[in-house]
Design a protein around this motif. Structure first.
Motif, PDB file in Angstrom:
ATOM      1  N   LYS A 299       0.829  -1.193   0.000  1.00 12.51           N
ATOM      2  CA  LYS A 299       0.000   0.000   0.000  1.00 12.51           C
ATOM      3  C   LYS A 299       0.867   1.248   0.000  1.00 12.51           C
ATOM      4  N   SER A 300       0.489   2.181  -0.850  1.00 12.19           N
ATOM      5  CA  SER A 300       1.165   3.463  -0.931  1.00 12.19           C
ATOM      6  C   SER A 300       0.597   4.374   0.159  1.00 12.19           C
ATOM      7  N   THR A 301       1.221   4.346   1.319  1.00  5.94           N
ATOM      8  CA  THR A 301       0.711   5.095   2.460  1.00  5.94           C
ATOM      9  C   THR A 301       1.838   5.393   3.437  1.00  5.94           C
ATOM     10  N   GLY A 302       1.691   6.486   4.171  1.00  6.37           N
ATOM     11  CA  GLY A 302       2.573   6.701   5.299  1.00  6.37           C
ATOM     12  C   GLY A 302       2.221   5.717   6.394  1.00  6.37           C
ATOM     13  N   GLY A 303       3.207   5.330   7.180  1.00  2.00           N
ATOM     14  CA  GLY A 303       2.922   4.412   8.267  1.00  2.00           C
ATOM     15  C   GLY A 303       4.163   3.691   8.745  1.00  2.00           C
ATOM     16  N   PHE A 304       3.952   2.631   9.507  1.00  2.00           N
ATOM     17  CA  PHE A 304       5.044   1.887  10.121  1.00  2.00           C
ATOM     18  C   PHE A 304       4.561   0.470  10.402  1.00  2.00           C
ATOM     19  N   VAL A 305       5.462  -0.373  10.894  1.00  2.00           N
ATOM     20  CA  VAL A 305       5.137  -1.758  11.213  1.00  2.00           C
ATOM     21  C   VAL A 305       5.460  -2.024  12.673  1.00  2.00           C
ATOM     22  N   ALA A 306       4.518  -2.611  13.388  1.00  2.00           N
ATOM     23  CA  ALA A 306       4.739  -3.041  14.764  1.00  2.00           C
ATOM     24  C   ALA A 306       4.980  -4.543  14.758  1.00  2.00           C
ATOM     25  N   VAL A 307       6.044  -4.967  15.422  1.00  2.00           N
ATOM     26  CA  VAL A 307       6.423  -6.378  15.473  1.00  2.00           C
ATOM     27  C   VAL A 307       6.295  -6.866  16.918  1.00  2.00           C
ATOM     28  N   THR A 308       5.607  -7.993  17.115  1.00  2.00           N
ATOM     29  CA  THR A 308       5.474  -8.585  18.443  1.00  2.00           C
ATOM     30  C   THR A 308       5.961 -10.020  18.414  1.00  2.00           C
ATOM     31  N   LEU A 309       6.930 -10.303  19.273  1.00  2.00           N
ATOM     32  CA  LEU A 309       7.537 -11.632  19.365  1.00  2.00           C
ATOM     33  C   LEU A 309       7.069 -12.339  20.623  1.00  2.00           C
ATOM     34  N   SER A 310       6.849 -13.641  20.498  1.00  2.00           N
ATOM     35  CA  SER A 310       6.551 -14.474  21.658  1.00  2.00           C
ATOM     36  C   SER A 310       7.270 -15.808  21.484  1.00  2.00           C
ATOM     37  N   ASP A 311       7.122 -16.691  22.425  1.00  2.00           N
ATOM     38  CA  ASP A 311       7.735 -18.011  22.311  1.00  2.00           C
ATOM     39  C   ASP A 311       7.220 -18.791  21.107  1.00  2.00           C
ATOM     40  N   THR A 312       5.992 -18.480  20.679  1.00  2.00           N
ATOM     41  CA  THR A 312       5.350 -19.306  19.663  1.00  2.00           C
ATOM     42  C   THR A 312       5.065 -18.600  18.344  1.00  2.00           C
ATOM     43  N   SER A 313       5.193 -17.274  18.295  1.00  2.00           N
ATOM     44  CA  SER A 313       4.826 -16.584  17.061  1.00  2.00           C
ATOM     45  C   SER A 313       5.546 -15.252  16.925  1.00  2.00           C
ATOM     46  N   VAL A 314       5.576 -14.759  15.679  1.00  2.00           N
ATOM     47  CA  VAL A 314       6.006 -13.398  15.394  1.00  2.00           C
ATOM     48  C   VAL A 314       4.880 -12.745  14.605  1.00  2.00           C
ATOM     49  N   LEU A 315       4.459 -11.594  15.068  1.00  2.00           N
ATOM     50  CA  LEU A 315       3.281 -10.917  14.528  1.00  2.00           C
ATOM     51  C   LEU A 315       3.691  -9.568  13.952  1.00  2.00           C
ATOM     52  N   PHE A 316       3.313  -9.329  12.692  1.00  2.00           N
ATOM     53  CA  PHE A 316       3.590  -8.064  12.020  1.00  2.00           C
ATOM     54  C   PHE A 316       2.272  -7.319  11.824  1.00  2.00           C
ATOM     55  N   ARG A 317       2.207  -6.101  12.332  1.00  2.00           N
ATOM     56  CA  ARG A 317       0.993  -5.299  12.169  1.00  2.00           C
ATOM     57  C   ARG A 317       1.343  -3.967  11.517  1.00  2.00           C
ATOM     58  N   PHE A 318       0.661  -3.677  10.416  1.00  2.00           N
ATOM     59  CA  PHE A 318       0.930  -2.498   9.611  1.00  2.00           C
ATOM     60  C   PHE A 318      -0.080  -1.409   9.973  1.00  2.00           C
ATOM     61  N   ILE A 319       0.411  -0.236  10.310  1.00  2.00           N
ATOM     62  CA  ILE A 319      -0.439   0.866  10.774  1.00  2.00           C
ATOM     63  C   ILE A 319      -0.162   2.081   9.904  1.00  2.00           C
ATOM     64  N   ASP A 320      -1.213   2.705   9.387  1.00  2.00           N
ATOM     65  CA  ASP A 320      -1.010   3.839   8.482  1.00  2.00           C
ATOM     66  C   ASP A 320      -0.969   5.166   9.235  1.00  2.00           C
ATOM     67  N   HIS A 321      -0.794   6.257   8.493  1.00  2.00           N
ATOM     68  CA  HIS A 321      -0.615   7.579   9.098  1.00  2.00           C
ATOM     69  C   HIS A 321      -1.907   8.144   9.670  1.00  2.00           C
ATOM     70  N   ASN A 322      -3.018   7.448   9.462  1.00  2.00           N
ATOM     71  CA  ASN A 322      -4.285   7.849  10.081  1.00  2.00           C
ATOM     72  C   ASN A 322      -4.610   7.018  11.321  1.00  2.00           C
TER      73      ASN A 322
END
Length: 315
Positions: A282-305
């Motif tokens: 997506k062509s958007t301003g934003g960033f990625v939040a990464v959450t690590l645990s013993d069992t998973s890695v989660l990527f969440r994309f958040i835009d400028h809004n």
């Protein structure tokens, strides 16, 4: 004495009011569905330093809110920290106007772990390392470095690498000869040793140049991919996170478990397209939040809004 008591009461009132306003702000400004702060979270920002122009300020606002909601441990950058021509020294005004004055919110005063981008090499790249001695939150010990993270019963290895000296495309680029002529073998041997000797549950590498792109540089990443992809695949790296493209992407190559993330929406944005390997772009301003645990890695994309626009979880 009476005035001293009145002054003390006033200070207490103002302090309590400020705390109330602060609490109210985060209660009324939140990112929907951004829950689950029981893991180890960090935020990834790329291609950002533009004196507050384009989407830089709204991205900073929602980074602070995400950091509050996730209790983020640190902020990683994917490079191009200062446009257009890097910075001149540790006292360059850009430090104030592009960094300190923009990312001033309370929950952005955590450690920042940057990497260098090609635009950083147009200026005094060493000054970005040296700024670690000026700012408590700017933590960049060298051009490339490792971070080990304890996750309860497991652990994670994060490598922050410098891809400009590794990129053969820069062999004939005068603006980036200062990077490319440094050579690549020492860093590549270091990357291999770090990956080879690690027993981490999760291995994540963060650099500037993507190996695949659904954006402007689609079909133009063969050179850097030829250098890095064999190493990342050989040692079962879980994710490679890059910038360079001014957008947000998740690319996945058929037959490979390596996750390719692009977090380059820190300020200016560019168009994207969809290709066979594109899972999200997506062509958007934003960033990625990464959450690590013993069992998973989660990527969440958040835009400028402040919208959660994409999620990917690997187990």
């Amino acid at each position: 004495m009476r005035y001293l008591v009145l002054f003390s009461l006033l200070v207490t009132f103002v302090s309590n009011s400020a705390e109330h306003i602060d609490d109210h702000y985060y209660q009324t400004h939140s990112i929907n569905a951004l829950t689950g702060n029981d893991g180890y979270s960090f935020i990834v920002l790329g291609d950002w330093g533009r004196n507050g122009h384009f989407y830089q300020k709204p991205v900073a606002k929602w980074m602070d809110i995400a950091s509050y909601q996730l209790d983020a441990e640190f902020i990683a950058t994917t490079g191009d920290n200062f446009y257009d021509n890097g910075i001149a020294s540790v006292s360059d005004p850009y430090w104030q106007t592009s960094f300190e004055d923009i990312y001033h919110q309370p929950h952005l005063f955590i450690d920042w772990h940057p990497v260098l981008g090609n635009h950083d090499y147009r200026g005094n790249w060493q000054a970005q390392i040296d700024y670690s001695n000026v700012s408590r939150r700017w933590e960049m010990p060298s051009q490339y470095y490792a971070k080990n993270i304890a996750l309860g019963n497991e652990n994670a290895l994060l490598l922050f690498i410098d891809t400009s000296p590794l990129n053969p495309d820069y062999a004939n680029e005068p603006k980036y000869l200062a990077a490319y002529t440094q050579g690549s073998q020492t860093q590549l041997l270091w990357i291999e040793e770090q990956l080879k000797s690690s027993n981490a549950k999760w291995k994540i590498v963060i650099g500037h140049h993507p190996l695949y792109s659904s954006g402007k540089r689609y079909g133009k990443t063969d050179a850097i991919r030829g250098v890095l992809e064999p190493l990342l695949e050989k040692y079962d790296v879980d994710a490679y996170i890059a910038g360079h493209e001014h957008d947000l992407q998740h690319n996945q190559i058929q037959g490979s478990d390596l996750i390719h993330i692009v977090s380059g929406g820190g300020s200016e944005v560019r168009p994207v397209s969809t290709y066979p390997f594109t899972k999200f772009a997506k062509s958007t301003g934003g960033f990625v939040a990464v959450t690590l645990s013993d069992t998973s890695v989660l990527f969440r994309f958040i835009d400028h809004n402040g919208n959660l626009i994409y999620t990917h979880e690997a187990q």
